[in-house]
Design a protein around this motif. Structure first.
Motif, short mmCIF file in Angstrom:
data_model
loop_
_atom_site.label_atom_id
_atom_site.label_comp_id
_atom_site.label_asym_id
_atom_site.label_seq_id
_atom_site.Cartn_x
_atom_site.Cartn_y
_atom_site.Cartn_z
N ASP A 64 6.38 0.97 7.08
CA ASP A 64 4.98 0.65 6.77
C ASP A 64 4.48 1.54 5.66
O ASP A 64 3.91 2.58 5.91
CB ASP A 64 4.13 0.81 8.04
N GLU B 14 -5.04 1.87 2.22
CA GLU B 14 -5.03 0.75 3.17
C GLU B 14 -5.22 1.23 4.59
O GLU B 14 -5.92 0.60 5.39
CB GLU B 14 -3.72 -0.04 3.05
N GLU B 15 -4.60 2.37 4.92
CA GLU B 15 -4.62 2.83 6.31
C GLU B 15 -6.02 3.27 6.75
O GLU B 15 -6.27 3.43 7.94
CB GLU B 15 -3.61 3.97 6.51
N GLU C 116 2.68 -6.95 3.45
CA GLU C 116 3.19 -6.59 4.77
C GLU C 116 2.64 -7.56 5.82
O GLU C 116 1.80 -8.41 5.52
CB GLU C 116 2.75 -5.17 5.12
N HIS D 186 0.84 -1.20 0.00
CA HIS D 186 0.00 0.00 0.00
C HIS D 186 0.87 1.25 0.00
O HIS D 186 1.88 1.32 0.70
CB HIS D 186 -1.00 0.00 1.16
ZN ZN Z 1 0.81 -1.06 6.47
#
Ligand code: ZN
Length: 447
Positions: free
Chosen positions: A120, A154-155, A181, A88
């Protein structure tokens, strides 16, 4: 004894790739994709330029203006279904005043790359991009297509990213496997190092607990006031031990852990295997690993928001709490909400706000054997530890794909705690190690 696994042979030097890998990551961090608002198009454009330079076919697909996803395709012979490197492009926000360096500098210093997304997960995107460039550039024959997929959103729940791709461009993102991830954290145990591999992730069940009671002037105390009732219900929840049978994946994880921890820990793990997990919190293993293990053993319900009252001198007739619930694979949101209702008692009412079941678990022995060989080839004696991620990733949007969390990092919890935190950064040695293992695993599965 069989010979220890060897790294896959490469027609180029991996060490020579460092400047490319660091260059990609540094450039990606400088593109601020804090979500909200996201603006992942900046990352999509960067990746697109790089792919064009390598002659790799791809498309940039916007779900909303600026919210771009990218799908590239490295063609294989088609003998086997695709293997999808997945990542992402969005990141969580950063308050610069809490950072010792600007969060979107992408600065390279002290052997590290600094900035939001380093862990991330722009590091893994940088590695996945470099891997498809290397596979294409060296014309490495593949027995399956390797579609690189970079998502938006994604977050914030994946709606404008992975879910949108699955609903609107399914043919482009269908794959047997995805590397995503959620895995790769290293723990040291008495039996040697282990790297986590995400083979499943929990579903979710958001709930509201509501207590009601008499209102009135706050000058007159009432023991049956809604706030007291709610507080009692939450204390009952804290003390509650759900009676979940240990999931087969958790069972496999515990067996691996027992192998790695001879002595007292083995006995404690045996008790856990009998679903006596009430004492799991005192399991004598690495505390960070223990938190992972315990969260993967049962459903959870954690209070996150409270609301009651409008005025300081008025007793509110209603008080409520939101519970963030997470579900093991195979568990149903409404069943968990009913169990929580029984746990907190009938003085309050539990309602389900939103629920999502977990997908299938993908811990087939074959994939774990391949990933085990991969980590052992790059760190002799290392093993993999399949686990159920208590949190969610883009994997939630791909029900038919074996989405595996795998990006090994030789650093442990000291670095991983920087995810979503100030001063996020990655060691270049970790980035190189993760990229090398990811490439190795792609080669093992695709050549
Ligand atoms: Zn992530």
């Amino acid at each position: 004894m069989s010979a220890p696994p060897q790294p896959m042979a490469l027609p180029f030097s991996w060490a020579d790739q460092e400047r490319h890998l660091v260059g990609h990551l540094s450039a990606l961090i400088r593109l601020d994709t804090s979500n909200p608002p996201g603006r992942e198009i900046a990352v999509a454009r960067y990746v697109s330029r790089e792919l064009s330079r390598s002659g790799i076919a791809h498309s940039v697909l916007e779900s909303e203006p600026g919210r771009a996803n990218l799908v590239a395709r490295l063609p294989g012979s088609g003998r086997e279904p695709p293997l999808m490197p997945l990542g992402h492009a969005d990141v969580v926000g950063a308050r610069p005043e809490a950072w010792s360096r600007p969060p979107f500098s992408g600065e390279v210093a002290e052997g590290r790359v600094w900035g939001r997304g380093a862990l991330d997960m722009k590091g893994q995107i940088a590695a996945s991009l470099l891997i498809v460039q290397l596979l294409a550039g060296h014309r490495i024959p593949l027995r399956r297509d390797v579609p690189l997929v970079v998502t938006a959103d994604e977050e914030a729940g994946s709606r404008l990213g992975a879910y949108w791709l699955w609903e609107n461009h399914r043919r482009l993102v269908e794959a047997e496997f995805a590397f995503n991830e959620g895995g790769g954290q290293r723990f040291v145990t008495p039996g040697g190092p282990v790297y986590t591999v995400q083979v499943a992730e929990k579903g979710s069940a958001r709930m509201r607990v509501t207590a009601r009671g008499p209102g009135g002037h706050a000058s007159v105390p009432r023991s049956e006031a809604s706030v007291f009732t709610l507080a009692e219900a939450l204390l009952r929840l804290r003390a509650y031990a759900p009676g979940t049978v240990v999931h087969p994946t958790a069972r496999r994880m515990l067996r691996t852990l027992a192998d790695l921890h001879p002595g007292a820990a083995t006995e404690a793990i045996e008790r856990l295997l009998e679903a006596d997990w009430a004492r799991a919190n005192s399991l004598p293993i690495d505390p960070v690993l223990r938190d992972f293990v315990v969260a993967g053993l049962h459903n959870t319900a954690v209070p996150t928001m409270l609301s009651a009252g409008q005025r300081q001198n008025v007793v509110p007739v209603e008080a409520s709490a939101v519970l963030d619930g997470r579900l093991l694979p195979g568990e149903l949101p409404d069943r968990w909400a009913q169990e929580v209702q029984r746990a907190v008692g009938d003085q309050v009412e539990v309602s389900l706000l939103h629920g999502r079941v977990s997908h299938r678990v993908h811990d087939e022995p074959e994939i774990l054997r391949v990933l085990g060989a991969t980590v052992a080839a790059h760190e002799p004696g290392a093993r993999v530890l399949p686990y159920i991620n208590p949190a969610a990733t883009d994997a939630r949007a791909f029900p038919d794909t074996k989405v595996i969390g795998f990006f090994p990092s030789a650093s442990g919890a000291d670095i991983m705690r920087l995810i979503h935190a100030p001063d996020e950064h990655t060691r270049i040695s970790d980035l190189m190690f993760g990229g090398q293992c990811l490439l190795d695993a792609v080669l093992r599965l695709s050549t």
